[in-house]
Design an enzyme around this catalytic site. Structure first.
Site, PDB file in Angstrom:
ATOM      1  N   CYS A 186     -35.053  88.824-118.403  1.00  0.00           N
ATOM      2  CA  CYS A 186     -35.362  87.405-118.204  1.00  0.00           C
ATOM      3  C   CYS A 186     -34.439  86.852-117.125  1.00  0.00           C
ATOM      4  CB  CYS A 186     -35.167  86.631-119.492  1.00  0.00           C
ATOM      5  SG  CYS A 186     -35.619  84.893-119.333  1.00  0.00           S
ATOM      6  N   CYS A 225     -29.942  82.145-120.133  1.00  0.00           N
ATOM      7  CA  CYS A 225     -29.312  81.258-121.129  1.00  0.00           C
ATOM      8  C   CYS A 225     -28.024  81.916-121.641  1.00  0.00           C
ATOM      9  CB  CYS A 225     -30.280  80.982-122.269  1.00  0.00           C
ATOM     10  SG  CYS A 225     -31.800  80.222-121.689  1.00  0.00           S
ATOM     11  N   CYS A 271     -33.525  87.941-129.659  1.00  0.00           N
ATOM     12  CA  CYS A 271     -34.162  88.681-128.576  1.00  0.00           C
ATOM     13  C   CYS A 271     -33.126  89.330-127.675  1.00  0.00           C
ATOM     14  CB  CYS A 271     -35.101  87.787-127.779  1.00  0.00           C
ATOM     15  SG  CYS A 271     -34.311  86.405-126.962  1.00  0.00           S
ATOM     16  N   GLU A 307     -39.036  94.320-126.781  1.00  0.00           N
ATOM     17  CA  GLU A 307     -38.814  94.215-128.223  1.00  0.00           C
ATOM     18  C   GLU A 307     -39.861  93.307-128.851  1.00  0.00           C
ATOM     19  OE1 GLU A 307     -33.983  94.205-127.598  1.00  0.00           O
ATOM     20  OE2 GLU A 307     -34.973  92.531-128.563  1.00  0.00           O
ATOM     21  N   CYS A 352     -43.282  88.281-133.331  1.00  0.00           N
ATOM     22  CA  CYS A 352     -42.676  87.628-132.170  1.00  0.00           C
ATOM     23  C   CYS A 352     -42.811  88.600-130.996  1.00  0.00           C
ATOM     24  CB  CYS A 352     -41.217  87.341-132.482  1.00  0.00           C
ATOM     25  SG  CYS A 352     -40.290  86.720-131.090  1.00  0.00           S
ATOM     26  N   GLY A 387     -37.938  87.315-122.419  1.00  0.00           N
ATOM     27  CA  GLY A 387     -38.649  86.762-121.269  1.00  0.00           C
ATOM     28  C   GLY A 387     -39.059  85.315-121.440  1.00  0.00           C
ATOM     29  N   CYS A 396     -27.941  83.906-125.079  1.00  0.00           N
ATOM     30  CA  CYS A 396     -29.064  84.791-125.388  1.00  0.00           C
ATOM     31  C   CYS A 396     -28.769  86.223-124.950  1.00  0.00           C
ATOM     32  CB  CYS A 396     -30.314  84.275-124.680  1.00  0.00           C
ATOM     33  SG  CYS A 396     -31.698  85.421-124.762  1.00  0.00           S
ATOM     34  N   ASN A 428     -21.867  88.449-130.357  1.00  0.00           N
ATOM     35  CA  ASN A 428     -20.590  88.882-129.781  1.00  0.00           C
ATOM     36  C   ASN A 428     -20.529  90.397-129.627  1.00  0.00           C
ATOM     37  OD1 ASN A 428     -20.642  86.513-131.379  1.00  0.00           O
ATOM     38  ND2 ASN A 428     -18.494  86.208-130.889  1.00  0.00           N
TER      39      ASN A 428
HETATM   40  S1  SF4 Z   1     -35.337  85.066-123.212  1.00  0.00           S
HETATM   41 FE1  SF4 Z   1     -35.479  82.859-123.617  1.00  0.00          FE
HETATM   42  S2  SF4 Z   1     -33.472  82.276-124.446  1.00  0.00           S
HETATM   43 FE2  SF4 Z   1     -33.236  84.308-123.482  1.00  0.00          FE
HETATM   44  S3  SF4 Z   1     -32.519  83.920-121.379  1.00  0.00           S
HETATM   45 FE3  SF4 Z   1     -34.774  84.022-121.312  1.00  0.00          FE
HETATM   46  S4  SF4 Z   1     -35.498  81.901-121.573  1.00  0.00           S
HETATM   47 FE4  SF4 Z   1     -33.335  81.963-122.210  1.00  0.00          FE
END
Ligand code: SF4
Length: 355
Positions: free
Chosen positions: A121, A125, A344, A99, A114, A168, A128, A300
């Site tokens: 990833c 987190c 993201c 994206e 962006c 990522g 995220c 959510n």
């Molecule tokens: S993209 Fe960024 S915010 Fe999302 S899980 Fe990976 S490091 Fe964390």
């Protein structure tokens, strides 16, 4: 030269001039012709070889037969009421997607993109959407740069600002990220001061980036004032303590003399307490930095298990006032594209659900 199907053809957009010369060296094209192709790609945003009218017809046919322009295929584009556009691209004829978000800020004359640096990833987190996309692979420098070129071609506008804040962790793909920054500098014409790399705090990557000594902005996604809370929110970086991470940031500043940005997503009742604000103020008081507070954008819709909420305006202001006692500049980030899943991973997840 191989005569491949379109999907198998090598793409030219996203390559810097040395790579373009290498890629086309087996052709009979003179070096000055390859430089013309470079100019068509980066200065005129040519979306087809047919548009490269200072090449002969046979040269254009040769390119058409053996190469393609873009490394990415656009699958979706959502447009927000505020003009923000969120793109979904597929890679190498596969089920791998990335994206990119195109933004216009009223207070900034340059247009921004962006970019994503990985498919999925591994940092995981908790707040995220990308953490729901398993890590699949790193993007190449070409795929990172071509996100911006694809958006320039689609909108016929010049992008002046890049943030590595999409899908990522850029500093788990540091080599290709550094290479892509150099292509942004020398081919796309975007200076280091208009490029921000945002990391969750991968110390070896911070040190490698410091060594490269690029005049870019480094942003740390901190999101907590102590290790315990940070480890629970960002389990993928718990091997790095906040203390060690700040030492790496100090080192980065010493080498580059570039002020650090601290990013802090405010989650209601989790990390937006006055206690966390005091801890954050103490942490940043000795670092040459500014702080960017980001009210949480709820996701959510992706999973019922994510129950984080956005803090009230009053809670955001109270948090900000305490952090400002550090003497550091504190800003609240202007959000873009709230109505189009601009966090993201959100568009990627929607696509997987609906296909
Ligand atoms: S993209 Fe960024 S915010 Fe999302 S899980 Fe990976 S490091 Fe964390």
């Amino acid at each position: 030269m191989p005569n491949n199907s379109n999907d198998e053809k090598p793409a030219l957009s996203g390559l810097g001039l040395p790579e373009l010369l290498e890629c086309l060296k087996a052709s009979d094209l003179a070096e000055y012709k390859i430089k013309q192709i470079h100019s068509w790609l980066y200065a005129k945003y040519a979306g087809s070889f047919a548009k490269m009218t200072d090449l002969s017809i046979s040269e254009r046919e040769f390119l058409e037969t053996n190469f393609k322009i873009s490394a990415l295929k656009q699958l979706d584009c959502q447009i927000s009421k505020d003009g923000t556009k969120k793109y979904l691209f597929s890679l190498d004829q596969s089920d791998k997607y990335v994206e990119s978000v195109f933004m216009k800020f009223q207070n900034r004359k340059e247009l921004s993109v962006c970019v994503s640096s990985q498919v999925g990833c591994a940092v995981g987190c908790k707040f995220c959407a990308t953490s729901f996309v398993n890590f699949k692979r790193n993007l190449t420098s070409q795929e990172i740069v071509d996100q911006v070129m694809s958006i320039q071609r689609d909108n016929n506008v010049r992008i002046g600002n890049i943030v590595y804040m999409g899908q990522g962790e850029p500093l788990l793909n540091t080599k290709e990220v550094i290479k892509s920054i150099k292509v942004f500098n020398y081919s796309v014409g975007i200076g280091g001061r208009h490029i921000t790399v945002s990391t969750s705090g991968i110390i070896p990557g911070i040190l490698e980036l410091a060594k490269a000594n690029l005049p870019i902005t480094l942003a740390l996604s901190l999101h907590a004032g102590d290790d315990e809370l940070r480890n629970s929110l960002m389990p993928g970086v718990k091997i790095y303590t906040i203390k060690d991470t700040f030492e790496a940031l100090d080192h980065y500043y010493e080498i580059t003399k570039r002020r650090i940005t601290i990013e802090y997503v405010l989650l209601a009742g989790v990390n937006d307490t006055i206690d966390q604000a005091k801890k954050l103020a103490k942490l940043i008081s000795k670092l040459n930095c500014h702080v960017n507070l980001i009210p949480y954008n709820p996701i959510n819709e992706i999973s019922d298990t994510i129950t984080f909420k956005r803090p009230s305006h009053e809670a955001q202001e109270a948090f900000k006032a305490v952090v400002e006692t550090s003497g550091r500049k504190v800003t609240s980030r202007l959000e873009r594209g709230k109505d189009i899943s601009a966090a993201c991973g959100q568009l990627h997840n929607k696509y997987l659900v609906s296909n």
